[in-house]
Motif scaffolding. Structure first.
Motif, PDB file in Angstrom:
ATOM      1  N   THR A   1       8.563   1.888   9.731  1.00 54.92           N
ATOM      2  CA  THR A   1       8.789   0.491   9.332  1.00 54.92           C
ATOM      3  C   THR A   1      10.231   0.341   8.884  1.00 54.92           C
ATOM      4  O   THR A   1      10.810   1.313   8.422  1.00 54.92           O
ATOM      5  CB  THR A   1       7.899   0.088   8.143  1.00 54.92           C
ATOM      6  OG1 THR A   1       8.236   0.924   7.017  1.00 54.92           O
ATOM      7  CG2 THR A   1       6.429   0.199   8.444  1.00 54.92           C
ATOM      8  N   PRO A   2      10.827  -0.829   8.952  1.00 51.43           N
ATOM      9  CA  PRO A   2      10.315  -2.024   9.625  1.00 51.43           C
ATOM     10  C   PRO A   2      10.646  -2.015  11.120  1.00 51.43           C
ATOM     11  O   PRO A   2      10.107  -2.829  11.852  1.00 51.43           O
ATOM     12  CB  PRO A   2      11.051  -3.153   8.907  1.00 51.43           C
ATOM     13  CG  PRO A   2      12.379  -2.557   8.562  1.00 51.43           C
ATOM     14  CD  PRO A   2      12.099  -1.117   8.237  1.00 51.43           C
TER      15      PRO A   2
ATOM     16  N   GLN B   1      10.796  -5.902  15.296  1.00 44.99           N
ATOM     17  CA  GLN B   1      10.796  -5.295  13.961  1.00 44.99           C
ATOM     18  C   GLN B   1       9.977  -6.174  13.022  1.00 44.99           C
ATOM     19  O   GLN B   1       9.980  -7.405  13.148  1.00 44.99           O
ATOM     20  CB  GLN B   1      12.237  -5.172  13.434  1.00 44.99           C
ATOM     21  CG  GLN B   1      13.137  -4.336  14.342  1.00 44.99           C
ATOM     22  CD  GLN B   1      14.552  -4.124  13.830  1.00 44.99           C
ATOM     23  OE1 GLN B   1      15.170  -3.153  14.192  1.00 44.99           O
ATOM     24  NE2 GLN B   1      15.060  -5.025  13.005  1.00 44.99           N
TER      25      GLN B   1
ATOM     26  N   VAL C   1      10.745  -8.351   7.425  1.00 45.67           N
ATOM     27  CA  VAL C   1      10.797  -7.830   6.054  1.00 45.67           C
ATOM     28  C   VAL C   1      10.920  -8.953   5.031  1.00 45.67           C
ATOM     29  O   VAL C   1      10.541  -8.770   3.867  1.00 45.67           O
ATOM     30  CB  VAL C   1      11.966  -6.843   5.866  1.00 45.67           C
ATOM     31  CG1 VAL C   1      11.772  -5.612   6.723  1.00 45.67           C
ATOM     32  CG2 VAL C   1      13.306  -7.495   6.169  1.00 45.67           C
TER      33      VAL C   1
ATOM     34  N   SER D   1       5.016  -8.634   4.701  1.00 47.96           N
ATOM     35  CA  SER D   1       5.110  -7.545   3.736  1.00 47.96           C
ATOM     36  C   SER D   1       3.724  -7.177   3.212  1.00 47.96           C
ATOM     37  O   SER D   1       3.373  -5.994   3.122  1.00 47.96           O
ATOM     38  CB  SER D   1       6.046  -7.967   2.594  1.00 47.96           C
ATOM     39  OG  SER D   1       6.226  -6.913   1.691  1.00 47.96           O
TER      40      SER D   1
ATOM     41  N   THR E   1       1.885  -5.324   5.916  1.00 45.95           N
ATOM     42  CA  THR E   1       2.365  -3.955   6.121  1.00 45.95           C
ATOM     43  C   THR E   1       1.875  -3.028   5.008  1.00 45.95           C
ATOM     44  O   THR E   1       1.381  -1.919   5.277  1.00 45.95           O
ATOM     45  CB  THR E   1       3.895  -3.943   6.200  1.00 45.95           C
ATOM     46  OG1 THR E   1       4.317  -4.859   7.209  1.00 45.95           O
ATOM     47  CG2 THR E   1       4.409  -2.552   6.532  1.00 45.95           C
TER      48      THR E   1
ATOM     49  N   TYR F   1      17.231  -9.353  13.256  1.00 43.58           N
ATOM     50  CA  TYR F   1      16.951 -10.245  12.126  1.00 43.58           C
ATOM     51  C   TYR F   1      17.923 -11.420  12.077  1.00 43.58           C
ATOM     52  O   TYR F   1      17.548 -12.539  11.721  1.00 43.58           O
ATOM     53  CB  TYR F   1      17.008  -9.462  10.806  1.00 43.58           C
ATOM     54  CG  TYR F   1      15.886  -8.462  10.658  1.00 43.58           C
ATOM     55  CD1 TYR F   1      14.554  -8.863  10.724  1.00 43.58           C
ATOM     56  CD2 TYR F   1      16.148  -7.111  10.461  1.00 43.58           C
ATOM     57  CE1 TYR F   1      13.521  -7.948  10.584  1.00 43.58           C
ATOM     58  CE2 TYR F   1      15.131  -6.184  10.316  1.00 43.58           C
ATOM     59  CZ  TYR F   1      13.811  -6.600  10.379  1.00 43.58           C
ATOM     60  OH  TYR F   1      12.793  -5.701  10.236  1.00 43.58           O
TER      61      TYR F   1
ATOM     62  N   THR G   1      13.114 -15.240   9.896  1.00 44.29           N
ATOM     63  CA  THR G   1      13.701 -14.350   8.885  1.00 44.29           C
ATOM     64  C   THR G   1      14.829 -15.044   8.147  1.00 44.29           C
ATOM     65  O   THR G   1      14.910 -14.987   6.912  1.00 44.29           O
ATOM     66  CB  THR G   1      14.211 -13.059   9.556  1.00 44.29           C
ATOM     67  OG1 THR G   1      13.090 -12.324  10.051  1.00 44.29           O
ATOM     68  CG2 THR G   1      15.006 -12.203   8.570  1.00 44.29           C
TER      69      THR G   1
ATOM     70  N   LEU H   1      14.799  -6.161   2.356  1.00 43.64           N
ATOM     71  CA  LEU H   1      14.387  -4.833   2.830  1.00 43.64           C
ATOM     72  C   LEU H   1      13.938  -3.966   1.665  1.00 43.64           C
ATOM     73  O   LEU H   1      12.956  -3.225   1.764  1.00 43.64           O
ATOM     74  CB  LEU H   1      15.543  -4.160   3.587  1.00 43.64           C
ATOM     75  CG  LEU H   1      15.270  -2.735   4.066  1.00 43.64           C
ATOM     76  CD1 LEU H   1      14.136  -2.718   5.100  1.00 43.64           C
ATOM     77  CD2 LEU H   1      16.529  -2.100   4.648  1.00 43.64           C
TER      78      LEU H   1
ATOM     79  N   PHE I   1      10.534  -5.170   0.474  1.00 42.65           N
ATOM     80  CA  PHE I   1       9.542  -4.782   1.490  1.00 42.65           C
ATOM     81  C   PHE I   1       9.206  -3.289   1.362  1.00 42.65           C
ATOM     82  O   PHE I   1       8.040  -2.889   1.298  1.00 42.65           O
ATOM     83  CB  PHE I   1      10.129  -5.112   2.862  1.00 42.65           C
ATOM     84  CG  PHE I   1       9.337  -4.648   4.052  1.00 42.65           C
ATOM     85  CD1 PHE I   1       8.336  -5.443   4.591  1.00 42.65           C
ATOM     86  CD2 PHE I   1       9.623  -3.431   4.663  1.00 42.65           C
ATOM     87  CE1 PHE I   1       7.629  -5.025   5.710  1.00 42.65           C
ATOM     88  CE2 PHE I   1       8.916  -3.007   5.772  1.00 42.65           C
ATOM     89  CZ  PHE I   1       7.908  -3.802   6.302  1.00 42.65           C
ATOM     90  N   THR I   2      10.227  -2.475   1.319  1.00 41.36           N
ATOM     91  CA  THR I   2      10.015  -1.028   1.298  1.00 41.36           C
ATOM     92  C   THR I   2       9.353  -0.584  -0.003  1.00 41.36           C
ATOM     93  O   THR I   2       8.442   0.263  -0.009  1.00 41.36           O
ATOM     94  CB  THR I   2      11.360  -0.304   1.490  1.00 41.36           C
ATOM     95  OG1 THR I   2      11.981  -0.783   2.685  1.00 41.36           O
ATOM     96  CG2 THR I   2      11.162   1.195   1.594  1.00 41.36           C
TER      97      THR I   2
ATOM     98  N   ASN J   1       5.711  -1.272   0.068  1.00 38.56           N
ATOM     99  CA  ASN J   1       4.997  -0.287   0.881  1.00 38.56           C
ATOM    100  C   ASN J   1       4.811   1.024   0.121  1.00 38.56           C
ATOM    101  O   ASN J   1       3.732   1.613   0.131  1.00 38.56           O
ATOM    102  CB  ASN J   1       5.759  -0.013   2.181  1.00 38.56           C
ATOM    103  CG  ASN J   1       5.783  -1.235   3.086  1.00 38.56           C
ATOM    104  OD1 ASN J   1       4.922  -2.117   2.969  1.00 38.56           O
ATOM    105  ND2 ASN J   1       6.760  -1.298   3.981  1.00 38.56           N
TER     106      ASN J   1
END
Lengths: 552, 552
Positions: B266-267, B300, B303, B309, B312, B340, B346, B361, B364-365, B368
């Motif tokens: 991801t992403p 992708q 994000v 999000s 995911t 993006y 986005t 990002l 989002f990360t 996760n």
């Protein structure tokens, strides 16, 4: 521009799965399926047994290939069109003229002199429900046409169909020699691997197995009267091609339109002969090996020795009896001068006979070729026999150019017929690093890896005059097996050898972009038939022709 | 100096066929054979079932390997010594201390936190006819020792023997992570291929299967609650790893001391998710693909979208339940900014939330990773998440450096634990030409082919301080499968992945010259066990250690 994945999911037109591409082809866009009672008929009185067997094999492929079309839905959206399609009831084989005597078998025609072989055929597949017709001037041509017929079809839910009928094909090869060379000396390959490879070759109309059967590392060939060579030179008692194995291989190949051309390399690449006949080999096992040979172990036949020469000619003559081919390669590559310069016996022989080394090599080679000629064999040699260590070759000698394609022009200028075998295009073993030990950063001597695309773009007549161009018999892929064995045979050879097969059947100038979808179909069909052809791309790309192109 | 071939035929001493080389090893030169009643005993009360099964498997290898020594006569000249040798009656396994509770199984210990795993063992094999003893502090250590014991033996005429007893081995790995990464998205691999690969990994003490299970091209993983991903994203209904398949794989692996670490990238690398959830994917299938992704198809995860999000994080959490490993990779490589920048949704999301892309990002990360942590998982990421698209990773995050080994120092300077995965040393797919279409002279982006020798010479702590060096967890070989499939899996991976396995078990500084004979034995033993390991050299060389070295 943006294109959603949904658009990618639509059915793209199926590429025609023909490989090599017929030299004359027209087709339509009408669905057609094989009738449930589909049959292949041979309209030839007293048809040869190998043609009858080939028809049975072709029917087996039609029944068992079960290859779905390489499109995203694998054919689902064509289901109703397939269901409504007319049925093809039959394929009928016939010869264009009736010979006076018995009809020649495929096996006989497969080993006829190269320029006299007739491999062309016409194939008509109507879309109206009438039968298909395959005609040729030879059973060998019918065999090639049968192969083409077998590539027309896909499977959907048990129905064997095409979306591209009718077909009108008129096909014949651009070059008479389309080969694959296998080295069975560096590492041994069981007979079953060779037979499977022969089948695969036949599917893409390769007509020559150049069998580099022995080399310095091992001697796996049992030769009548010279059995000590394999007894003392094979890797093991079970790593020997017996006379019976060879007969099996050459018979199997010939029935599939393939001539098995043996090579027993001389005078270099013969260290292993010292195991049985040490008196005939100079510098056996001399070290450092790199001073005496291009790879270990060192050892070359004593060309200046009358006894060694007689032995070699006799051995070649005996080996020749095992192979029905009308050609036989005596090699002649990579002769190491230092091996002979430091061999006291060779120097003494040369002095006693008042000959130069070149003279002795000439005498030796001519004796070998003369011996082979008594068995009806035309000699094949590597390019050094013309360019580097020239001998007085007969005009009909065939020369394989391997060091570089740049050397083709010089061999052609000398007037010899040529088989393209250039390492810079056709060596399948390149690009896997150095294989000698104690060499951590070692590269492959023939880097880089030869891609199918690169071989495909080769020009067989580059730098040749029109007259010289007529000397080109064709070409071949080659697998030297220092870093190969049964484990990687299929995936290393296929589909790359198919690329070269199309180059020399369909002729040069093909487009890698339009060839790729067809080559994917070769890969997937080979797998259906039990040959582990290597992936060219992610399956996502294989199902979407063109979408993974560089600039797509 | 000259050396006749006769000298080559003499029996050379057998290399010890141990791989990876134990970190503590002494041995003798006394012949010893397995007693006809040889047995392996487990001196542990209530031994775990997987240890009992591992002993049965080890006994099967001892009975069935039938590997002849890699010497010219394959052992014949040792026949009388073997016949007269003392017999080893048994191998007894025991733990060095008795735990208070139940004994942990191999499977439990295989997935324990990396730094806490105990893989060391001691193995004593006397030459006097008394029994062999294997001791460890863990069943996982006993399993490693069993593997070593199985490598001590050759076969001659039905007798299982060594010429090198007694053995005293005290062994433990230099690094806790020794891996192999397989990409099952570019091309699909049946479960049987993965199980066979796990077996092979265990034979050389690789302890991690990094399973890059999905990617833009296909989504072959069935995730509970998210089954539309595989239903719409797998190559076919039969090209799916069901929850049951995954359980089979992780169970099989754990019992062999192997942790299966899944990766759902991801992403980026997520185009295929658009098949099921188009609303969560930016630039799906945009063309020209090269403007939107490193390889086709583009696409992708969005994000900046809260919904994407949440999707995911939920999907990763659900996937995590399938895998007992305590680590899980969320990828993070090759994020394409243009995808993006040109995605209206986005850009609108970023504007509405007044965030930069980097902030989005990061959010989002982190979401996760937080979701995975609720399942007890520590995150693994590719190096870009530290160096190119940095996010606020937890300190315990593990980082895989793939672009170049030159990037290791920067990641170490950031304080993260590292798994060496550098393309310039460990990518098994490099060197086979470009795979995108319409690119006849295309090269492999990571040319040249990575030889076993080159990987073997890697220095895991180059350019690191002593403190930074402690961040190195180990390393792995990786197979990306644009040009691979089941057809070339074994021959592409083996024995090269074994080279890297020894580097990270035995530690750096090994000598390729002395390693080569042992690596030949890996190849030949793998083949005996059904794994098609590739030839490193002509068999002639494999039987003559050192004789094919560069300067021999």
């Amino acid at each position: 521009m943006k294109l959603s994945l949904v658009a990618f999911s639509a059915l793209l037109p199926s590429a025609l799965a023909l490989w090599p591409l017929p030299t004359g082809l027209s087709n339509g866009s009408t669905p057609l399926r094989l009738s449930s009672g589909f049959d292949i008929k041979i309209n030839i009185a007293n048809a040869p047994a190998d043609l009858v067997a080939a028809v049975e094999t072709a029917k087996g492929y039609l029944a068992n290939d079960k290859l779905q079309a390489l499109v995203v839905d694998r054919g689902a959206s064509s289901a109703s069109a397939i269901a409504k399609a007319k049925s093809l009831p039959s394929l009928t084989l016939s010869l264009l003229s009736t010979p006076k005597g018995p009809v020649s078998s495929i096996s006989e025609e497969a080993i006829a002199p190269l320029e006299s072989r007739v491999e062309g055929y016409t194939l008509t597949v109507p879309s109206d429900g009438s039968g298909a017709v395959l005609k040729a001037n030879s059973t060998l041509g019918l065999y090639r046409g049968l192969t083409t017929f077998g590539q027309l079809w896909f499977d959907w839910d048990g129905t064997t169909y095409t979306l591209s009928a009718p077909f009108q094909i008129s096909d014949a090869p651009a070059y008479p020699y389309r080969g694959f060379m296998l080295d069975t000396a560096r590492n041994y390959f069981p007979v079953s691997d060779i037979l499977r490879t022969i089948d695969a070759m036949s599917w893409v109309k390769i007509n020559t197995l150049h069998w580099h059967v022995v080399d310095s590392q091992s001697f796996p060939l049992e030769i009548p009267g010279y059995t000590a060579l394999s007894e003392k030179g094979a890797y093991s008692a079970s790593s020997v091609y017996t006379a019976s194995d060879v007969k099996n291989i050459v018979t199997y190949a010939a029935a599939r339109g393939i001539d098995v051309v043996p090579e027993i390399d001389t005078p270099g690449h013969t260290a292993v002969i010292a195991n049985a006949y040490p008196e005939f080999v100079a510098c056996p096992g001399s070290t450092p090996w790199a001073s005496y040979a291009n790879e270990p172990p060192a050892g070359q036949l004593r060309v200046a020795s009358k006894a060694a020469s007689n032995f070699t000619a006799g051995m070649l003559k005996a080996a020749a009896t095992l192979f029905p081919s009308q050609t036989f390669s005596t090699g002649g590559d990579e002769i190491n001068a230092n091996c002979y310069a430091t061999d006291n016996e060779t120097q003494a022989s040369l002095a006693a006979s008042n000959q130069t080394f070149a003279q002795a090599l000439n005498t030796f080679t001519m004796a070998n070729h003369a011996a082979l000629r008594t068995e009806g064999k035309t000699a094949i040699v590597w390019e050094e026999m013309v360019l580097d260590d020239p001998v007085t070759l007969a005009n009909d000698t065939i020369v394989m150019v391997w060091i570089s394609s740049d050397d083709v022009a010089a061999v052609a200028a000398a007037g010899f017929r040529i088989v393209h075998s250039a390492s810079n295009y056709f060596y399948l073993d390149c690009g896997h690093g150095g294989w000698v030990g104690d060499f951590p950063a070692g590269n492959s001597w023939c880097d880089p890896f030869k891609t199918w695309q690169y071989a495909y773009t080769f020009d067989p007549v580059a730098n040749l005059t029109a007259a010289e161009a007529t000397l080109i018999l064709g070409g071949q892929s080659l697998l030297w097996t220092e870093q190969s064995g049964p484990e990687n045979l299929d995936s290393t050879v296929w589909p790359r050898a198919a690329s070269t097969a199309e180059l020399f059947w369909s002729g040069p100038g093909g487009n890698v972009d339009t060839a790729l979808p067809r080559l994917h179909e070769v890969v997937y069909r080979f797998r259906q038939r039990g040959v582990a052809a290597n992936a060219l791309q992610p399956e996502w790309c294989a199902l979407r022709p063109g979408v993974c192109d560089l600039l797509a």
